[in-house]
Design an enzyme around this catalytic site. Structure first.
Site, PDB file in Angstrom:
ATOM      1  N   ASP A 140       0.881  -1.151   0.000  1.00 32.49           N
ATOM      2  CA  ASP A 140       0.000   0.000   0.000  1.00 32.49           C
ATOM      3  C   ASP A 140       0.922   1.204   0.000  1.00 32.49           C
ATOM      4  O   ASP A 140       1.884   1.261   0.762  1.00 32.49           O
ATOM      5  CB  ASP A 140      -0.939   0.000   1.207  1.00 32.49           C
ATOM      6  CG  ASP A 140      -2.172   0.840   0.909  1.00 32.49           C
ATOM      7  OD1 ASP A 140      -2.928   0.475  -0.012  1.00 32.49           O
ATOM      8  OD2 ASP A 140      -2.382   1.878   1.574  1.00 32.49           O
ATOM      9  N   SER A 141       0.647   2.119  -0.902  1.00 32.05           N
ATOM     10  CA  SER A 141       1.586   3.219  -1.100  1.00 32.05           C
ATOM     11  C   SER A 141       0.815   4.494  -1.367  1.00 32.05           C
ATOM     12  O   SER A 141      -0.388   4.460  -1.625  1.00 32.05           O
ATOM     13  CB  SER A 141       2.530   2.888  -2.264  1.00 32.05           C
ATOM     14  OG  SER A 141       1.816   2.277  -3.318  1.00 32.05           O
ATOM     15  N   HIS A 181      10.489   4.872  -3.279  1.00 31.27           N
ATOM     16  CA  HIS A 181       9.926   4.281  -2.058  1.00 31.27           C
ATOM     17  C   HIS A 181       9.780   2.766  -2.217  1.00 31.27           C
ATOM     18  O   HIS A 181      10.113   2.001  -1.334  1.00 31.27           O
ATOM     19  CB  HIS A 181       8.576   4.964  -1.789  1.00 31.27           C
ATOM     20  CG  HIS A 181       7.656   4.997  -2.992  1.00 31.27           C
ATOM     21  ND1 HIS A 181       8.087   5.392  -4.247  1.00 31.27           N
ATOM     22  CD2 HIS A 181       6.360   4.639  -3.155  1.00 31.27           C
ATOM     23  CE1 HIS A 181       7.082   5.304  -5.105  1.00 31.27           C
ATOM     24  NE2 HIS A 181       6.032   4.848  -4.474  1.00 31.27           N
TER      25      HIS A 181
HETATM   26  P1  ITT Z   1      -3.391  -2.371  -5.588  1.00 27.94           P
HETATM   27  O1  ITT Z   1      -4.136  -1.955  -4.327  1.00 27.94           O
HETATM   28  O2  ITT Z   1      -4.156  -3.360  -6.414  1.00 27.94           O
HETATM   29  O3  ITT Z   1      -1.989  -2.788  -5.324  1.00 27.94           O
HETATM   30  P2  ITT Z   1      -3.543   0.472  -6.201  1.00 27.94           P
HETATM   31  O4  ITT Z   1      -3.081   1.309  -7.341  1.00 27.94           O
HETATM   32  O5  ITT Z   1      -4.987   0.664  -5.761  1.00 27.94           O
HETATM   33  O6  ITT Z   1      -3.256  -1.072  -6.559  1.00 27.94           O
HETATM   34  P3  ITT Z   1      -2.708   1.561  -3.689  1.00 27.94           P
HETATM   35  O7  ITT Z   1      -4.049   1.384  -3.061  1.00 27.94           O
HETATM   36  O8  ITT Z   1      -1.481   1.249  -2.887  1.00 27.94           O
HETATM   37  O9  ITT Z   1      -2.563   0.693  -5.008  1.00 27.94           O
HETATM   38  O10 ITT Z   1      -2.655   3.048  -4.236  1.00 27.94           O
HETATM   39  C1  ITT Z   1      -1.451   3.643  -4.429  1.00 27.94           C
HETATM   40  C2  ITT Z   1      -1.638   4.867  -5.295  1.00 27.94           C
HETATM   41  O11 ITT Z   1      -0.574   5.779  -4.953  1.00 27.94           O
HETATM   42  C3  ITT Z   1      -1.415   4.506  -6.768  1.00 27.94           C
HETATM   43  O12 ITT Z   1      -2.620   4.166  -7.416  1.00 27.94           O
HETATM   44  C4  ITT Z   1      -0.781   5.799  -7.299  1.00 27.94           C
HETATM   45  O13 ITT Z   1      -1.786   6.746  -7.567  1.00 27.94           O
HETATM   46  C5  ITT Z   1       0.040   6.272  -6.106  1.00 27.94           C
HETATM   47  N1  ITT Z   1       1.396   5.695  -6.192  1.00 27.94           N
HETATM   48  C6  ITT Z   1       1.917   4.657  -5.461  1.00 27.94           C
HETATM   49  N2  ITT Z   1       3.171   4.364  -5.850  1.00 27.94           N
HETATM   50  C7  ITT Z   1       3.452   5.213  -6.846  1.00 27.94           C
HETATM   51  C8  ITT Z   1       4.575   5.398  -7.668  1.00 27.94           C
HETATM   52  O14 ITT Z   1       5.654   4.606  -7.583  1.00 27.94           O
HETATM   53  N3  ITT Z   1       4.535   6.369  -8.575  1.00 27.94           N
HETATM   54  C9  ITT Z   1       3.453   7.165  -8.691  1.00 27.94           C
HETATM   55  N4  ITT Z   1       2.333   7.046  -7.985  1.00 27.94           N
HETATM   56  C10 ITT Z   1       2.330   6.077  -7.058  1.00 27.94           C
END
Ligand code: ITT
Length: 204
Positions: free
Chosen positions: A69-70, A180
């Site tokens: 989660d990011s 990250h």
């Molecule tokens: P999963 O839950 O299926 O893994 P998700 O895209 O919904 O996919 P998250 O809930 O962790 O994942 O949302 C993280 C959001 O944060 C992601 O959709 C991007 O908008 C942003 N994000 C995370 N890592 C990033 C990166 O390396 N570069 C740019 N944006 C990022």
């Protein structure tokens, strides 16, 4: 050992294939297994959501599952969008719509106050219910206009002062060196190696 990359985000899948490259594990995706698991991301923290995703996928597949989660934390917005980065515009729009909304909310904020960081919490869950956590972060500034075509999400507006480029202007291996996810991924490699060495038969 097979390790399930517990994500539906193709950008994350691409990055983990490289970040975990060289480990004696076979990476598989939910798509490849025909696995559709609904995990409500209602946690208040990255860790809570990462744990939920990894545990749900490990239980559903019988495999070790790695989830992250990011999000992006912007100081001038009190840390928003943060844990809600994917749902910032209601969750239905595109990456570009989300970063455009972010840029609108930062209109008039001078460069020195546009500090931000990406954060990534990785959870690695075994089918028996053990969960291991690690994390990484990467600091930068939010530009006024997008630049670059690489990466995903908010990468085109995330400026790395030391490199003089946005995250979207880096080659994939350069992003993984400083991001990250790349930093958390180094710790995830250690966890996977420990699981392989200590619990081989248990998690096979
Ligand atoms: P999963 O839950 O299926 O893994 P998700 O895209 O919904 O996919 P998250 O809930 O962790 O994942 O949302 C993280 C959001 O944060 C992601 O959709 C991007 O908008 C942003 N994000 C995370 N890592 C990033 C990166 O390396 N570069 C740019 N944006 C990022």
């Amino acid at each position: 050992m097979r390790v399930l990359l517990a994500t539906n985000n193709p950008g994350k899948v691409r990055e983990y294939c490289e970040i975990l490259d060289g480990l004696p594990v076979e990476l598989v995706t939910p798509q490849e297994l025909g696995l559709a698991v609904e995990v409500p991301e209602t946690g208040e923290t990255y860790e809570e959501n990462a744990r939920r995703k990894a545990s749900a996928y490990a239980a559903a597949s019988g495999l070790v599952a790695l989830a992250d989660d990011s999000g992006l934390e912007v100081d001038a917005l009190g840390g928003e969008p943060g844990v809600r980065s994917h749902r910032y515009d209601g969750g239905l729009g595109s990456d570009a719509e989300r970063y455009r909304l972010l840029l609108r909310r930062l209109e008039g904020v001078p460069p020195e106050r546009r500090t931000a960081r990406f954060r990534c919490v990785i959870a690695i869950a075994t089918p028996r219910g053990q969960v291991h956590i690690c994390e990484g972060e990467c600091s930068g500034l939010i530009l006024g206009e997008p630049r670059g075509e690489g990466g995903f999400g908010y990468d085109p507006v995330f400026w790395l002062p030391e490199l003089g480029r946005t995250m979207a202007e880096l080659a994939p291996e350069e992003k993984n060196r400083v991001s990250h996810r790349g930093r958390a991924g180094l710790k995830a490699r250690e966890i996977l190696l420990r699981l392989l060495a200590a619990d081989g038969p248990e998690i096979a």
